[in-house]
Write a protein that holds these residues in place. Structure first.
Motif, PDB file in Angstrom:
ATOM      1  N   PHE A 202      50.081  33.184  54.058  1.00 31.91           N
ATOM      2  CA  PHE A 202      49.118  34.101  53.391  1.00 31.91           C
ATOM      3  C   PHE A 202      49.137  34.263  51.935  1.00 31.91           C
ATOM      4  O   PHE A 202      48.672  35.149  51.355  1.00 31.91           O
ATOM      5  N   ARG A 203      49.887  33.464  51.215  1.00 26.12           N
ATOM      6  CA  ARG A 203      50.006  33.404  49.899  1.00 26.12           C
ATOM      7  C   ARG A 203      48.998  32.424  49.157  1.00 26.12           C
ATOM      8  O   ARG A 203      49.128  31.263  48.787  1.00 26.12           O
TER       9      ARG A 203
ATOM     10  N   GLU B  83      65.735  30.656  54.096  1.00 29.75           N
ATOM     11  CA  GLU B  83      66.956  30.886  53.430  1.00 29.75           C
ATOM     12  C   GLU B  83      66.524  31.057  51.770  1.00 29.75           C
ATOM     13  O   GLU B  83      67.418  32.095  51.332  1.00 29.75           O
ATOM     14  N   VAL B  84      65.619  30.343  51.371  1.00 31.81           N
ATOM     15  CA  VAL B  84      65.426  30.434  49.867  1.00 31.81           C
ATOM     16  C   VAL B  84      64.091  31.144  49.446  1.00 31.81           C
ATOM     17  O   VAL B  84      64.031  31.654  48.493  1.00 31.81           O
ATOM     18  N   GLY B  85      63.217  31.334  50.224  1.00 35.07           N
ATOM     19  CA  GLY B  85      61.900  31.752  50.049  1.00 35.07           C
ATOM     20  C   GLY B  85      60.995  30.812  49.508  1.00 35.07           C
ATOM     21  O   GLY B  85      61.446  29.976  48.784  1.00 35.07           O
ATOM     22  N   ALA B  86      59.599  31.246  49.451  1.00 38.79           N
ATOM     23  CA  ALA B  86      58.761  30.250  48.919  1.00 38.79           C
ATOM     24  C   ALA B  86      58.735  29.984  47.307  1.00 38.79           C
ATOM     25  O   ALA B  86      58.506  28.912  46.975  1.00 38.79           O
ATOM     26  N   GLY B  87      59.066  31.047  46.788  1.00 41.39           N
ATOM     27  CA  GLY B  87      58.975  31.231  45.303  1.00 41.39           C
ATOM     28  C   GLY B  87      60.375  30.055  44.842  1.00 41.39           C
ATOM     29  O   GLY B  87      60.434  29.666  43.525  1.00 41.39           O
ATOM     30  N   GLN B  88      61.137  30.106  45.527  1.00 38.92           N
ATOM     31  CA  GLN B  88      62.617  29.276  45.296  1.00 38.92           C
ATOM     32  C   GLN B  88      62.513  27.841  45.932  1.00 38.92           C
ATOM     33  O   GLN B  88      63.300  27.071  45.692  1.00 38.92           O
ATOM     34  N   LEU B  89      61.454  27.568  46.554  1.00 43.65           N
ATOM     35  CA  LEU B  89      61.344  26.085  47.396  1.00 43.65           C
ATOM     36  C   LEU B  89      60.817  25.163  46.671  1.00 43.65           C
ATOM     37  O   LEU B  89      59.662  25.063  46.519  1.00 43.65           O
TER      38      LEU B  89
ATOM     39  N   PRO C 273      59.943  36.062  58.375  1.00 43.99           N
ATOM     40  CA  PRO C 273      59.141  36.829  57.235  1.00 43.99           C
ATOM     41  C   PRO C 273      58.921  35.920  55.939  1.00 43.99           C
ATOM     42  O   PRO C 273      58.040  35.888  55.504  1.00 43.99           O
ATOM     43  N   GLU C 274      59.607  34.863  55.556  1.00 47.02           N
ATOM     44  CA  GLU C 274      59.410  33.963  54.608  1.00 47.02           C
ATOM     45  C   GLU C 274      58.206  32.985  54.952  1.00 47.02           C
ATOM     46  O   GLU C 274      57.214  32.802  54.108  1.00 47.02           O
TER      47      GLU C 274
END
Length: 195
Positions: free
Chosen positions: A113-114, A29-35, A106-107
């Motif tokens: 792999f980040r 829902e929010v993506g790793a950057g916003q988690l 996708p997230e």
């Protein structure tokens, strides 16, 4: 709910698993950057200081979430292995599953792999990914027994598949190949590398 419950257990589920589960649930829902850590603790129903015992840093929690993604992917690989009669068929099923996983989650795929986010997290992700690649390389060697350097073929094939999976994850693959099915594309890629 008392402090002991927050630190050790929440209901019957261990706090560590509850936090990871909340993060996994929120990730798409929010993506790793916003988690953020506060959002995860709020979703898990605990105070923002409660995770420190299990996850001293935000990065450590993200890495545990990524490890859950790898576990899910490995489970999917195990399911497609059943019934594969040759190493080539097993590789084809595994490769298609990899690309499908990227499209469905996708997230999670992106987070897994980040390495810039996950390195130094304390979670041994290399201990998961390296044996996974070794299994892949073993299958490539069995599927392409005449290859001069099967490991180089495995690296080239995996990087090609990873690129396709990344395109699938960011929804670009359908722009360049809208009529191509994932299994057909994977089959073509394997034919190029294992010929």
């Amino acid at each position: 709910m008392g402090t002991v419950d927050n630190v050790c257990m929440v209901g019957s589920e261990p706090l560590r698993e509850r936090l990871v589960g909340a993060g996994v649930d929120m990730l798409e829902e929010v993506g790793a950057g916003q988690l953020g850590l506060r959002a995860i603790t709020r979703a898990a129903g605990v105070s923002h200081g409660a995770p420190r015992r299990h996850f001293p840093t935000h990065r450590a929690l993200l890495a545990a979430i990524a490890a859950r993604g790898f576990a899910d992917l490995i489970e999917r690989f195990a399911k497609v292995e059943v019934g594969a009669s040759t190493p080539r068929e097993h590789l084809e099923r595994m490769a298609a599953e990899y690309v499908e996983f990227a499209g469905e989650r996708p997230e999670m795929f992106t987070l897994m792999f980040r390495h810039d986010l996950l390195e130094g997290s304390g979670e041994n992700l290399r201990g998961i990914t390296l044996p996974l690649f070794e299994r892949f390389a073993t299958l490539v060697a069995a599927a392409a027994p005449t290859a001069i350097d099967p490991r180089a073929v495995a690296i080239a094939l995996w990087t090609n598949l990873h690129g396709i999976a990344a395109l699938q994850a960011n929804r670009s693959l359908r722009l360049v190949g809208p009529a191509t099915s994932t299994p057909a594309l994977v089959s073509q890629i394997l034919a190029l590398h294992l010929a």
